[in-house]
Design a protein around this motif. Structure first.
Motif, short mmCIF file in Angstrom:
data_model
loop_
_atom_site.label_atom_id
_atom_site.label_comp_id
_atom_site.label_asym_id
_atom_site.label_seq_id
_atom_site.Cartn_x
_atom_site.Cartn_y
_atom_site.Cartn_z
N ARG A 123 30.79 -48.26 -42.26
CA ARG A 123 30.40 -48.21 -40.86
C ARG A 123 31.61 -48.15 -39.94
O ARG A 123 31.52 -47.71 -38.81
N ASN A 124 32.75 -48.63 -40.40
CA ASN A 124 33.96 -48.63 -39.58
C ASN A 124 34.60 -47.25 -39.50
O ASN A 124 35.46 -47.01 -38.67
N LYS A 125 34.18 -46.35 -40.37
CA LYS A 125 34.77 -45.01 -40.42
C LYS A 125 34.11 -44.14 -39.35
O LYS A 125 32.90 -44.05 -39.26
N LEU A 126 34.93 -43.52 -38.52
CA LEU A 126 34.40 -42.64 -37.48
C LEU A 126 33.88 -41.35 -38.08
O LEU A 126 34.44 -40.83 -39.05
N LYS A 127 32.84 -40.83 -37.47
CA LYS A 127 32.26 -39.58 -37.92
C LYS A 127 33.30 -38.46 -37.79
O LYS A 127 34.03 -38.40 -36.81
N TYR A 128 33.35 -37.61 -38.77
CA TYR A 128 34.25 -36.46 -38.84
C TYR A 128 35.72 -36.85 -39.02
O TYR A 128 36.61 -36.04 -38.80
N SER A 129 36.02 -38.07 -39.44
CA SER A 129 37.40 -38.49 -39.63
C SER A 129 38.07 -37.76 -40.80
O SER A 129 39.29 -37.73 -40.89
N ASP A 130 37.26 -37.13 -41.66
CA ASP A 130 37.82 -36.37 -42.78
C ASP A 130 38.07 -34.90 -42.41
O ASP A 130 38.59 -34.15 -43.22
#
Length: 91
Positions: free
Chosen positions: A18-25
Motif C-alpha cells: 500500500r505504501n507503493k505509489l501507483k505507476y512507480s515502476d
C-alpha cells in the motif's frame, strides 16, 4: 510469535504494498509523462460520471487509443492534455 521470529533472525516483516505509489515502476524522463501526471489522469478517469467501466485496464486501453501508444507507460508529456480533454469530453 512473529516478533520472536524477527528477533531470532529467521523471519522478516513484509512491507505493505500500500505504501507503493501507483505507476512507480514506470520509467520517467524528459519526454515521457511523469508518474504524477499519470495518477492525475487516472483520478480524472475514476471520478468522471461519463466513464462506465472504471478499471485500470479500461483506463489504460483508452489512453493508448487516444495517445496512439503501444503501452500506457510510454505515454508522452505532449499527450497528457489531449488525454485529459478526451476524458472530459466523454458523454
Amino acid at each position: 510469535m512473529e516478533e520472536q521470529a524477527i528477533k531470532a533472525g529467521v523471519w522478516e516483516k513484509k512491507k505493505s504494498p500500500r505504501n507503493k505509489l501507483k505507476y512507480s515502476d514506470h520509467p520517467e524522463n524528459e519526454v515521457l509523462a511523469s508518474r504524477k501526471q499519470k495518477r492525475m489522469l487516472n483520478a480524472i478517469w475514476n471520478t468522471s460520471d461519463a466513464v462506465r467501466t472504471k478499471t485500470d485496464e479500461a483506463f489504460e486501453s483508452f489512453v493508448c487509443r487516444i495517445a496512439n501508444v503501444d503501452h500506457f507507460k510510454w505515454l508522452q508529456k505532449k499527450d497528457v492534455q489531449k488525454v485529459k480533454l478526451a476524458i472530459e469530453k466523454l458523454k
